[in-house]
Design a protein around this motif. Structure first.
Motif, short mmCIF file in Angstrom:
data_model
loop_
_atom_site.label_atom_id
_atom_site.label_comp_id
_atom_site.label_asym_id
_atom_site.label_seq_id
_atom_site.Cartn_x
_atom_site.Cartn_y
_atom_site.Cartn_z
N THR A 222 0.87 -1.19 0.00
CA THR A 222 0.00 0.00 0.00
C THR A 222 0.91 1.23 0.00
OG1 THR A 222 -0.10 0.02 2.43
CG2 THR A 222 -1.81 -1.21 1.28
N CYS A 223 1.68 1.41 -1.07
CA CYS A 223 2.87 2.26 -1.00
C CYS A 223 2.61 3.76 -1.01
CB CYS A 223 3.85 1.89 -2.11
SG CYS A 223 3.33 2.35 -3.76
N GLY A 224 1.40 4.21 -1.30
CA GLY A 224 1.16 5.66 -1.29
C GLY A 224 2.15 6.36 -2.20
N SER A 225 2.80 7.40 -1.70
CA SER A 225 3.78 8.15 -2.50
C SER A 225 5.17 7.53 -2.46
CB SER A 225 3.85 9.60 -2.02
OG SER A 225 4.16 9.66 -0.64
N GLY A 226 5.30 6.35 -1.87
CA GLY A 226 6.58 5.61 -1.91
C GLY A 226 7.54 5.96 -0.80
N GLY A 227 7.10 6.76 0.18
CA GLY A 227 8.01 7.24 1.22
C GLY A 227 8.64 6.15 2.06
N LEU A 228 7.90 5.09 2.40
CA LEU A 228 8.46 4.03 3.24
C LEU A 228 9.55 3.25 2.50
CD1 LEU A 228 5.29 2.61 5.06
CD2 LEU A 228 7.05 4.14 5.98
N LEU A 229 9.37 3.05 1.20
CA LEU A 229 10.40 2.38 0.41
C LEU A 229 11.66 3.22 0.33
CD1 LEU A 229 8.13 1.06 -2.49
CD2 LEU A 229 9.20 -0.31 -0.71
N VAL A 230 11.49 4.52 0.11
CA VAL A 230 12.63 5.44 0.06
C VAL A 230 13.39 5.41 1.39
CG1 VAL A 230 13.28 7.88 -0.05
CG2 VAL A 230 11.66 6.94 -1.72
N LYS A 231 12.64 5.40 2.50
CA LYS A 231 13.27 5.38 3.82
C LYS A 231 14.13 4.13 4.02
CE LYS A 231 11.83 9.09 6.10
NZ LYS A 231 11.56 9.93 4.93
N CYS A 232 13.70 3.00 3.45
CA CYS A 232 14.48 1.77 3.57
C CYS A 232 15.82 1.89 2.85
CB CYS A 232 13.69 0.58 3.02
SG CYS A 232 12.35 0.04 4.09
N GLU A 233 15.81 2.47 1.65
CA GLU A 233 17.07 2.68 0.91
C GLU A 233 17.99 3.61 1.68
OE1 GLU A 233 19.93 2.51 -2.11
OE2 GLU A 233 18.09 1.35 -2.04
N ILE A 234 17.44 4.69 2.23
CA ILE A 234 18.24 5.64 3.00
C ILE A 234 18.85 4.97 4.23
CG2 ILE A 234 18.12 7.75 4.41
CD1 ILE A 234 15.97 8.75 2.40
N ALA A 235 18.04 4.15 4.93
CA ALA A 235 18.53 3.45 6.13
C ALA A 235 19.67 2.49 5.78
CB ALA A 235 17.39 2.70 6.80
N MET A 236 19.52 1.80 4.66
CA MET A 236 20.57 0.88 4.24
C MET A 236 21.86 1.62 3.94
SD MET A 236 22.41 -0.33 1.41
CE MET A 236 21.47 -0.03 -0.09
N GLU A 237 21.77 2.74 3.20
CA GLU A 237 22.96 3.50 2.85
C GLU A 237 23.62 4.11 4.09
OE1 GLU A 237 22.28 6.25 -0.34
OE2 GLU A 237 21.20 4.78 -1.55
N GLU A 238 22.82 4.59 5.03
CA GLU A 238 23.38 5.15 6.28
C GLU A 238 24.12 4.08 7.06
OE1 GLU A 238 20.01 6.79 8.29
OE2 GLU A 238 20.15 8.75 7.27
N LYS A 239 23.54 2.89 7.10
CA LYS A 239 24.18 1.78 7.82
C LYS A 239 25.51 1.39 7.18
CE LYS A 239 23.27 -2.88 9.53
NZ LYS A 239 22.38 -4.07 9.43
N VAL A 240 25.52 1.38 5.85
CA VAL A 240 26.75 1.05 5.12
C VAL A 240 27.83 2.08 5.42
CG1 VAL A 240 27.77 0.98 2.81
CG2 VAL A 240 25.64 -0.26 3.28
N ARG A 241 27.46 3.36 5.38
CA ARG A 241 28.45 4.41 5.65
C ARG A 241 28.96 4.37 7.09
NH1 ARG A 241 25.64 7.35 1.52
NH2 ARG A 241 23.95 7.95 2.90
N SER A 242 28.05 4.12 8.03
CA SER A 242 28.46 4.09 9.44
C SER A 242 29.36 2.90 9.74
CB SER A 242 27.23 4.05 10.36
OG SER A 242 26.52 2.84 10.20
#
Length: 542
Positions: A222-242
């Motif tokens: 039920t993705c709406g404007s896609g915000g939750l999917l975008v947040k998952c990509e951002i969380a993954m990239e932040e974790k990789v950088r940290s």
């Protein structure tokens, strides 16, 4: 002492303004902040198109540097669309002029001209079909233009004041600003806002707790404007950088920024029922430059992601379905051919499909999959403690007895745009670690917020505190508890954190908003029961 002379503040030029301020000012140029949300279906595609034009310009300049002129670059791009990410059939009279100038210089029949250009772009780019060409900028209602040329001209001019090319703004910055614009529309969108937008702090908590890994497949039914999917990509990239991986960005074919070059991006999948919101999700994914596939349609009755006739499964599922949907019937569950509603669970009752959605998400997980879903608080407790059976409680019991629930987070009130009710986040895990089996972690974060206008919000420190608590299963007085399944059974399968964790000495009662929502559902159930009883009595001739 003489009064100090007030010096007039110099108005910030478009170049000085933050991208977020500029993008909101552009939206307000039609008719002011109050009416901006009404025109989101015009504003979002136009800003999106400006980004496409400026990126296309940058790509043409790159080609021109190799072949000697922009005129030749235009010819090459037209002959071979693979040279650019999106080919735009907009050619200025003077090839040295920006591509956007084709739209900016429209002076007569502007609405018709913009619509024609956007449809031409969509024809050349299958990925954009149905996304930017679905809006008619020349549309009328009862003979009057929905957006007249004067206001459209103002919007185009406002959008023209800031360049959105590759050298002007990075993909993640324009993506964040686009998300900001969607949030601003949600703030003024009234009851409809929650259909396309989840508060960012809620999405951030969900994505951090799920800890997506590079290359994983993530799904939002039920993705709406896609915000939750975008947040998952951002969380993954932040974790990789940290973790110390290089934050170096590579460039895609179109010159867009990609995640760190040594890291595989997430593969994002979503389905959305409302056509306008589906288009919004696609624009959001593209402008963030994320790898995704957004399908359109009713996920509950016709989920699009299938493999060989079976439901496709994913590593992670995130969702915020509309709460307490009451338009699905028992037949919708009984007629399902995808094994989403197992025996012993199944139909949760006509008054709320919350646990029906949870069953769909559970069925969409692979053997090691995890999910996070936002639900009405009543979904955690309705039916518990009542005499007799309750269909919703029966489904909840099935999930508890099968040890699929990892944790439940109780959120603060007044976070969401279409309700003041607090909501919960239910976390599922099909592969719970042995140390956590037979237990559920409950967190009552009802007091972790700050007052805001128009909505409350969870500050960054609160987001981190909640996420760390959920990830580590850290017990803290008045915040979190590990509860054995035996205790949940003893409490008749009530899994609401507010039942087990009191946030203050004075708090001895459940939140009023939660009780009111539950009473509404009980009333609906009573009506359904009366109706069914009436039918039986009629058949008996009584």
């Amino acid at each position: 002492m003489p009064a100090k002379k007030k010096t007039a503040k110099k108005a910030a030029s478009p170049k000085d303004k933050s991208l977020e301020s500029w993008i909101w000012d552009a939206a307000c140029s039609i008719r002011g902040a109050k009416d901006a949300p009404k025109y989101k279906d015009y504003i979002l595609p136009l800003i999106f198109t400006r980004r496409l034009c400026d990126v296309f310009d940058d790509e043409l300049n790159r080609i021109a540097a190799e072949v000697g002129s922009r005129k030749k670059a235009f010819q090459l791009a037209k002959a071979d669309h693979k040279l650019v990410r999106f080919y735009l059939p907009l050619v200025p009279d003077d090839p040295e002029q920006p591509v956007w100038s084709v739209i900016r210089k429209l002076s007569d029949k502007i609405g018709e001209g913009v619509t024609t250009h956007m449809r031409a772009i969509a024809r050349e780019n299958p990925l954009l079909q149905g996304i930017i060409d679905r809006v008619d900028f020349n549309a009328t209602t009862h003979g009057q233009r929905d957006l007249d040329d004067d206001r459209l001209s103002n919007l185009i001019e406002a959008v023209s004041t800031k360049r959105l090319g590759l050298d002007d703004v990075e993909a993640d910055i324009i993506g964040k600003s686009y998300e900001y614009l969607i949030r601003k529309f949600a703030e003024g969108g009234g009851q409809s806002a929650g259909e396309f937008y989840t508060p960012p702090e809620v999405g951030t908590i969900m994505s951090r707790v799920l800890q997506p890994e590079p290359g994983m497949e993530i799904y939002d039914p039920t993705c709406g404007s896609g915000g939750l999917l975008v947040k998952c990509e951002i969380a993954m990239e932040e974790k990789v950088r940290s973790a110390g991986n290089p934050a170096r960005k590579s460039k895609s074919k179109g010159g867009q920024d990609c995640p760190p070059s040594s890291v595989a991006p997430l593969k994002l999948f979503g389905q959305e029922f409302t056509p306008e919101t589906w288009a919004m999700a696609n624009m959001n994914m593209i402008i963030h430059d994320m790898e995704g596939q957004i399908e359109i349609g009713d996920t509950f009755k016709n989920p699009k992601f299938r493999v060989k006739g079976k439901l496709r499964t994913f590593d992670r599922v995130v969702a915020n379905p509309m709460w307490n949907q009451d338009w699905f019937t028992e037949a919708d569950y009984d007629n399902d051919e995808l094994d989403r509603f197992p025996a012993g669970a199944g139909f949760p009752g006509k008054s709320s499909a919350d646990w029906g959605w949870v069953q769909h998400m559970h069925a969409s997980l692979n053997d090691k999959g995890r999910a996070a879903v936002v639900l009405d608080t009543g979904a955690a407790s309705r039916g518990s403690g009542n005499a007799g059976t309750n269909k919703e409680k029966t489904v909840r019991q099935w999930f508890v007895d099968h040890d699929l629930i990892e944790s439940v987070l109780y959120l603060p009130e007044n976070l969401f745009y279409n309700t003041t009710a607090p909501g919960i986040i239910l976390f599922l895990n099909k592969d719970k670690p042995k140390t956590r089996q037979g237990q559920v972690f409950l967190v009552n974060a009802s007091q972790v917020f700050e007052k805001g206008d128009p909505k409350n919000f969870i500050p960054d420190a609160g987001i981190q505190r909640i996420a760390d608590t959920l990830i580590g299963w850290n017990e803290e007085e008045k915040l979190s508890r590990i509860v054995d399944l035996a205790e949940l059974k003893k409490n008749d399968y009530n899994i609401s954190p507010s039942r087990y964790i009191h946030t203050s000495d004075a708090e001895t009662y459940r939140p009023i908003a939660e009780i009111v929502e539950e009473l509404k559902v009980i009333e609906l159930e009573a009506k359904e029961t009366d109706k069914a009883l009436g039918k039986i009595l009629k058949q008996l001739g009584i």
